[in-house]
Design an enzyme around this catalytic site. Structure first.
Site, PDB file in Angstrom:
ATOM      1  N   HIS A 136      57.576  38.707  65.986  1.00 45.63           N
ATOM      2  CA  HIS A 136      56.064  38.590  65.954  1.00 45.63           C
ATOM      3  C   HIS A 136      55.673  40.318  65.658  1.00 45.63           C
ATOM      4  O   HIS A 136      56.439  41.472  66.058  1.00 45.63           O
ATOM      5  CB  HIS A 136      55.452  38.647  67.220  1.00 45.63           C
ATOM      6  N   HIS A 145      65.155  44.112  51.941  1.00 44.84           N
ATOM      7  CA  HIS A 145      66.231  43.230  52.013  1.00 44.84           C
ATOM      8  C   HIS A 145      66.771  43.048  53.362  1.00 44.84           C
ATOM      9  O   HIS A 145      67.211  44.101  54.010  1.00 44.84           O
ATOM     10  CB  HIS A 145      67.289  43.262  51.054  1.00 44.84           C
TER      11      HIS A 145
END
Length: 210
Positions: A136, A145
């Site tokens: 979250h 990446h």
């Protein structure tokens, strides 16, 4: 009507992207790679041309994906192709879990079994690789990446074109700078500066003199 996907980069990563595109209903997959014409195919998919060929025909595809591991090059190529009318959108494997409250930037690919939790914000041209988790309120800038099996706890921020190595772990509320690199299996418990490379558990700056 047949949906057509162009993929720039006939690589192993490109193969994974191609399958995800097929699972999302793109029946016709066309690869482009600067090793063409020497490189004519990748597995059963055809390589149709090089990056210049794709630039010339970019607007004819329903979706374009940059399957290039180098973060800076991937982001640069995507920006270039958007400027000539290429269509980019997020591409998500059906087995991935993406919260309805998360945001995914265009050109971002989410691989199998990845999890992106509520109110995470993922930038453009990111790779959220196999079985990685973004918890979250994380914020990932463009071109990031996150490698397979990496885990970001809540509220982590990651700068543009940073790379998190396979199996890395990041403590909640940590900031990782632009262009930073986190080594495979590293455990990040302190902020990482721009362009810094950290390795180990706990992660520490890499001493390049050794």
């Amino acid at each position: 009507m047949t949906k057509i996907c162009a993929i720039l980069g006939a690589s192993g990563h490109g193969k994974v992207v191609a399958e995800i595109a097929e699972l999302n209903g793109y029946i016709d997959i066309e690869f482009f790679d600067d090793r063409w014409p020497e490189l004519q195919s990748v597995e059963h998919w055809s390589v149709k041309g090089n990056s210049e060929s794709l630039l010339a025909t970019a607007s004819s595809f329903d979706l374009t994906v940059i399957a290039i591991g180098n973060n800076n090059v991937r982001l640069e190529k995507q920006t270039q192709l958007i400027s000539v009318g290429a269509c980019f959108s997020p591409l998500v494997h059906p087995s991935a879990t993406v919260s309805q409250y998360a945001e995914l930037g265009v050109g971002t690919v989410v691989m199998a079994n990845a999890v992106i939790n509520p109110f995470a914000q993922i930038g453009d041209a990111c790779i959220i690789n196999t079985s990685s988790t973004i918890d979250h309120d994380c914020k990932l800038a463009d071109g990031v990446h996150v490698s397979p099996g990496s885990n970001l706890a809540g509220g982590v921020s990651v700068g543009e074109c940073a790379w998190l190595g396979i199996g890395s772990q990041v403590k909640q509320l940590i900031s990782i700078g632009s262009g930073a690199m986190v080594g495979a299996g590293a455990t990040v418990v302190a902020n990482v500066s721009n362009f810094q490379t950290v390795v180990g558990t706990p992660a520490k700056p890499l001493n390049k003199s050794k």
